[in-house]
Design a protein around this motif. Structure first.
Motif, mmCIF file in Angstrom:
data_model
loop_
_atom_site.group_PDB
_atom_site.id
_atom_site.type_symbol
_atom_site.label_atom_id
_atom_site.label_comp_id
_atom_site.label_asym_id
_atom_site.label_seq_id
_atom_site.Cartn_x
_atom_site.Cartn_y
_atom_site.Cartn_z
ATOM 1 N N LYS A 196 0.904 -0.951 -0.226
ATOM 2 C CA LYS A 196 -0.047 0.005 -0.066
ATOM 3 C C LYS A 196 0.800 1.213 0.132
ATOM 4 N N ALA A 197 2.171 1.108 0.433
ATOM 5 C CA ALA A 197 3.039 2.166 0.241
ATOM 6 C C ALA A 197 3.999 2.304 -0.832
ATOM 7 N N ILE A 198 4.175 1.009 -1.375
ATOM 8 C CA ILE A 198 4.926 0.925 -2.552
ATOM 9 C C ILE A 198 4.135 0.339 -3.707
ATOM 10 N N THR A 199 3.388 1.190 -4.629
ATOM 11 C CA THR A 199 2.349 1.003 -5.416
ATOM 12 C C THR A 199 2.832 0.985 -6.881
ATOM 13 N N LEU A 200 2.011 0.433 -7.763
ATOM 14 C CA LEU A 200 2.220 0.724 -9.258
ATOM 15 C C LEU A 200 1.600 2.320 -9.363
ATOM 16 N N LEU A 201 2.381 2.800 -10.441
ATOM 17 C CA LEU A 201 1.948 4.023 -10.693
ATOM 18 C C LEU A 201 0.269 4.485 -10.792
ATOM 19 N N ARG A 202 -0.246 3.390 -11.243
ATOM 20 C CA ARG A 202 -1.792 3.879 -11.255
ATOM 21 C C ARG A 202 -2.525 3.321 -10.232
ATOM 22 N N GLY A 203 -1.576 2.855 -9.069
ATOM 23 C CA GLY A 203 -2.477 2.715 -7.761
ATOM 24 C C GLY A 203 -2.417 1.468 -7.443
ATOM 25 N N GLY A 204 -2.224 0.547 -8.071
ATOM 26 C CA GLY A 204 -2.395 -1.074 -7.825
ATOM 27 C C GLY A 204 -1.316 -1.315 -6.645
ATOM 28 N N ASN A 205 -1.802 -2.339 -5.873
ATOM 29 C CA ASN A 205 -1.015 -2.756 -4.734
ATOM 30 C C ASN A 205 0.406 -3.352 -5.336
ATOM 31 N N GLY A 206 1.558 -2.983 -4.595
ATOM 32 C CA GLY A 206 2.719 -3.069 -5.141
ATOM 33 C C GLY A 206 3.597 -4.517 -4.709
ATOM 34 N N MET A 207 2.501 -5.565 -3.962
ATOM 35 C CA MET A 207 3.140 -6.570 -3.733
ATOM 36 C C MET A 207 3.935 -7.428 -4.539
ATOM 37 N N PRO A 208 3.178 -7.783 -5.986
ATOM 38 C CA PRO A 208 4.155 -8.415 -6.807
ATOM 39 C C PRO A 208 5.570 -7.834 -7.245
ATOM 40 N N ILE A 209 5.662 -6.576 -7.341
ATOM 41 C CA ILE A 209 7.127 -5.652 -7.454
ATOM 42 C C ILE A 209 7.762 -6.090 -6.450
ATOM 43 N N LEU A 210 7.385 -5.918 -5.178
ATOM 44 C CA LEU A 210 8.250 -6.109 -4.010
ATOM 45 C C LEU A 210 8.555 -7.507 -3.775
ATOM 46 N N ARG A 211 7.879 -8.346 -4.392
ATOM 47 C CA ARG A 211 8.440 -9.878 -4.367
ATOM 48 C C ARG A 211 9.731 -9.967 -5.410
ATOM 49 N N ALA A 212 9.545 -9.575 -6.442
ATOM 50 C CA ALA A 212 10.646 -9.393 -7.617
ATOM 51 C C ALA A 212 11.916 -8.597 -7.287
ATOM 52 N N ALA A 213 11.508 -7.502 -6.634
ATOM 53 C CA ALA A 213 12.799 -6.849 -6.338
ATOM 54 C C ALA A 213 13.634 -7.383 -5.176
ATOM 55 N N LEU A 214 12.757 -7.589 -3.963
ATOM 56 C CA LEU A 214 13.385 -8.206 -2.887
ATOM 57 C C LEU A 214 14.129 -9.691 -3.086
ATOM 58 N N VAL A 215 13.405 -10.481 -3.930
ATOM 59 C CA VAL A 215 14.133 -11.890 -3.829
ATOM 60 C C VAL A 215 15.204 -11.699 -4.622
ATOM 61 N N ASN A 216 15.374 -10.840 -6.011
ATOM 62 C CA ASN A 216 16.464 -10.514 -6.797
ATOM 63 C C ASN A 216 17.700 -9.940 -6.062
ATOM 64 N N ALA A 217 17.260 -9.058 -5.008
ATOM 65 C CA ALA A 217 18.159 -8.516 -4.057
ATOM 66 C C ALA A 217 18.812 -9.395 -3.169
ATOM 67 N N SER A 218 17.995 -10.399 -2.656
ATOM 68 C CA SER A 218 18.481 -11.330 -1.702
ATOM 69 C C SER A 218 19.613 -12.300 -2.511
ATOM 70 N N PHE A 219 19.340 -12.597 -3.588
ATOM 71 C CA PHE A 219 20.148 -13.629 -4.387
ATOM 72 C C PHE A 219 21.318 -12.939 -5.209
ATOM 73 N N SER A 220 21.260 -11.615 -5.217
ATOM 74 C CA SER A 220 22.393 -10.901 -5.865
ATOM 75 C C SER A 220 23.681 -10.967 -5.378
ATOM 76 N N GLN A 221 24.613 -10.385 -5.817
ATOM 77 C CA GLN A 221 26.312 -10.608 -5.323
ATOM 78 C C GLN A 221 26.363 -9.680 -4.169
ATOM 79 N N ASP A 222 25.456 -8.628 -4.097
ATOM 80 C CA ASP A 222 25.715 -7.624 -2.860
ATOM 81 C C ASP A 222 24.938 -8.175 -1.575
ATOM 82 N N GLY A 223 23.839 -8.969 -1.836
ATOM 83 C CA GLY A 223 23.179 -9.438 -0.748
ATOM 84 C C GLY A 223 21.866 -8.508 -0.539
ATOM 85 N N LEU A 224 21.063 -8.712 0.412
ATOM 86 C CA LEU A 224 19.774 -7.986 0.839
ATOM 87 C C LEU A 224 20.246 -6.866 1.468
#
Length: 578
Positions: free
Chosen positions: A133-161
């Protein structure tokens, strides 16, 4: 979570030796715990990779500003403040820049695979949906799927989470709502303020009660922390409740040569992700004083279930049916003790009045058995409050709404004579009305550094809502919910290095618990009034007079003052609104 039940303003602090630096340390500890929860909360669920954005879009009402990711990277690397970042740092003092840079790059040491599984649970999805609800799509949709991708990618990245690695992974079509972020920050600060105020208020109330206590020479009295005179044997029973198709084991501690007459009984309920074995020391202690102590496994919320969940065998951290199964496990154990009383205990067990003890989720369990009733309407209201994700314990309680109301009714066991609830999960699921139904004596025990069931959120109001005259609340300064030595001794070292605070030894915490637990059951099971002095605030002061981490303890005498303190805090620190 917007707290309606926290502490009142007071002047000054009790002069506890070695504690003057604790507020700053406590602030760092609480902020770290809440901040880590926030980062982890968005890290869990696998999603499809998205093209990372070169800029981030922040809004505050109608105002929208952009921030280049490269500006954050430069700032984190060497402190350079580009023009676009300067706008966001306009209210930040330059001397605070180093801590901000550290916050951006500090890596959360978590296994990405385990994090993914954990946050694929119902609680994890709940947290992500709230953050969306705080990190949303530009048109107002819940950002849950975006957070999934960003956070999982970050956690598996070389720099870590880390916060920066997550921001680097966010796609271009998102909007970060500044008003909600600032609201969460305000709610977090409110939690910290309440936690600090609690330390002051409980110290003062303990001292006030102690002044009114009858004099007692505790050094000359028997020490309830020491083992009793009886040797103890341990048995393990494997039970099956055919009515529920539920099998579990029970550890039973008993004195090998009990005295003549009735044998008092205590039944213990372990916490979420724990086991009966984790509490063997205190059960041995009580059995050596002539008690039979039984501790069942709760199969849907124990250490075995958690390990299986982390291996991918269960979706959720616990089976939601545990809200009803756990109390029924305890009642079934008491039934089994009745069945075996004649053959195994020579008919000595007194099962008409049984003491119940529990930790965390086990605290919920024994309070329900002691008469607390689920207030579904209140729980629903609490779960819908903004920033509820700041209280992990509340998110656990919210899962109970998935059950039909009848499944959470009639959990009380009339054989319950007294309840000892340590770090209990309880406030929102029972509410004032539900906790007010308890008629038996109650001890609530808390830890001032507990991030899982924070006392300002989970036990403060609850204590005032108990209507019985025989109620006690004790707080161990520095106790952090679990016994780290039973999980991983290295965790304690990691916490101390990460937060720059020192936690009390498990031996000290155990001594405090033993010092109160035995007198409580002696007074309310055996009706042994000689132990009443140990249930006074003056005894808590005696136990902790030479210790760095104090034991605070108040009784029903302080309930009204605590209620007034809660109301005053509400006025001083209004809850942020969504």
């Amino acid at each position: 979570m917007p707290m309606r039940h926290v502490f009142a303003p007071t002047t000054g602090r009790p002069g506890h030796a070695g504690q003057r630096r604790q507020p700053d340390r406590l602030r760092r500890w609480t902020a770290k715990a809440l901040g880590l929860s926030l980062v982890l909360a968005t890290a869990g669920l696998a999603g499809l990779p998205a093209k990372a954005s070169e800029t981030l879009s922040f809004s505050y009402g109608p105002l929208i500003r952009s921030l280049k990711v490269s500006s954050l990277q430069k700032f984190a690397a060497d402190g350079t403040v580009e023009d676009d970042l300067a706008f966001f740092l306009s209210l930040v003092k330059p001397e605070d820049y180093p801590s901000l840079r550290k916050a951006l790059t500090e890596k959360a040491e978590v296994d990405p695979l385990l994090v993914s599984r954990f946050f694929n649970s119902n609680i994890g999805e709940d947290i992500l949906e709230r953050l969306g609800k705080a990190i949303t799509l530009l048109r107002g949709g819940n950002g849950m799927p975006i957070l999934r991708a960003a956070l999982v990618n970050a956690s598996f990245s070389q720099d870590g989470l880390s916060l920066l690695s997550v921001l680097e992974q966010l796609p271009a079509n998102i909007q970060i709502h500044g008003e909600k972020v600032l609201g969460a920050e305000k709610a977090t600060k409110r939690v910290i303020a309440a936690t600090e105020r609690l330390d002051t208020v409980m110290g003062q109330l303990t001292a006030e009660e102690a002044k009114g206590d009858a004099p007692a020479d505790f050094a000359a009295l028997p020490d309830p922390r020491k083992p009793g005179s009886r040797a103890v044997s341990k048995e393990v029973w494997n039970l099956t409740d055919s009515r529920r198709n539920r099998s579990f084991y029970v550890e039973v501690y008993r004195p090998t040569k009990p005295a003549a007459g009735p044998l008092p009984v205590i039944v213990f309920s372990h916490g979420l992700g724990s086991s009966p074995e984790d509490f063997s020391e205190v059960m041995q202690q009580l059995a050596s004083h002539g008690y039979v102590v039984a501790a069942p496994q709760h199969p849907g919320s124990d250490a075995i279930w958690l390990k299986e969940m982390l291996r991918g065998l269960h979706k959720d951290i616990f089976d939601v049916q545990e809200f009803s199964n756990r109390p029924k496990d305890i009642s079934f154990v008491i039934d089994e003790l009745e069945r075996r009383n004649a053959s195994r205990f020579n008919g000595q067990l007194d099962l008409t009045k049984v003491a119940l003890a529990g930790h965390s989720f086990g605290g919920y369990t024994v309070l329900a058995l002691g008469g607390a009733t689920v207030d579904r309407a209140f729980l629903k209201e609490e779960c819908e409050r903004p920033y509820a994700s700041l209280n992990v314990s509340l998110l656990l309680q919210c899962q109970a709404l998935k059950l039909p109301p009848e499944q959470l009714a009639n959990l009380q066991d009339s054989r319950t004579a007294a309840v000892f609830a340590a770090n209990p999960v309880n406030r929102s699921i029972f509410g004032k009305q539900g906790l007010g139904n308890i008629k038996v004596p109650v001890v609530m025990a808390s830890g001032s550094y507990d991030p899982a069931t924070p006392p300002a959120l989970e036990q403060a109001a609850s204590f005032t809502w108990l209507n019985g005259p025989d109620k006690y609340w004790l707080i161990v300064q520095g106790q952090a919910h679990v016994n780290f030595t039973k999980i991983d001794p290295g965790i304690k070292d990691a916490i101390e290095s990460m937060t720059d605070i020192t936690l009390p030894s498990q031996g000290l915490i155990g001594n405090y618990m033993k010092g109160v637990a035995l007198p409580f059951v002696e007074v309310y099971l055996r009706k042994n009034d000689s132990y009443k002095p140990y249930l006074r605030s003056s005894y808590a002061e005696y136990l902790s007079k030479d210790e760095r981490f104090k034991l605070f303890m108040v009784s029903a005498r302080s309930s009204q003052k605590l209620s007034e303190a809660i109301e005053a805090f509400r006025k001083e620190y209004p809850a942020p609104r969504d």
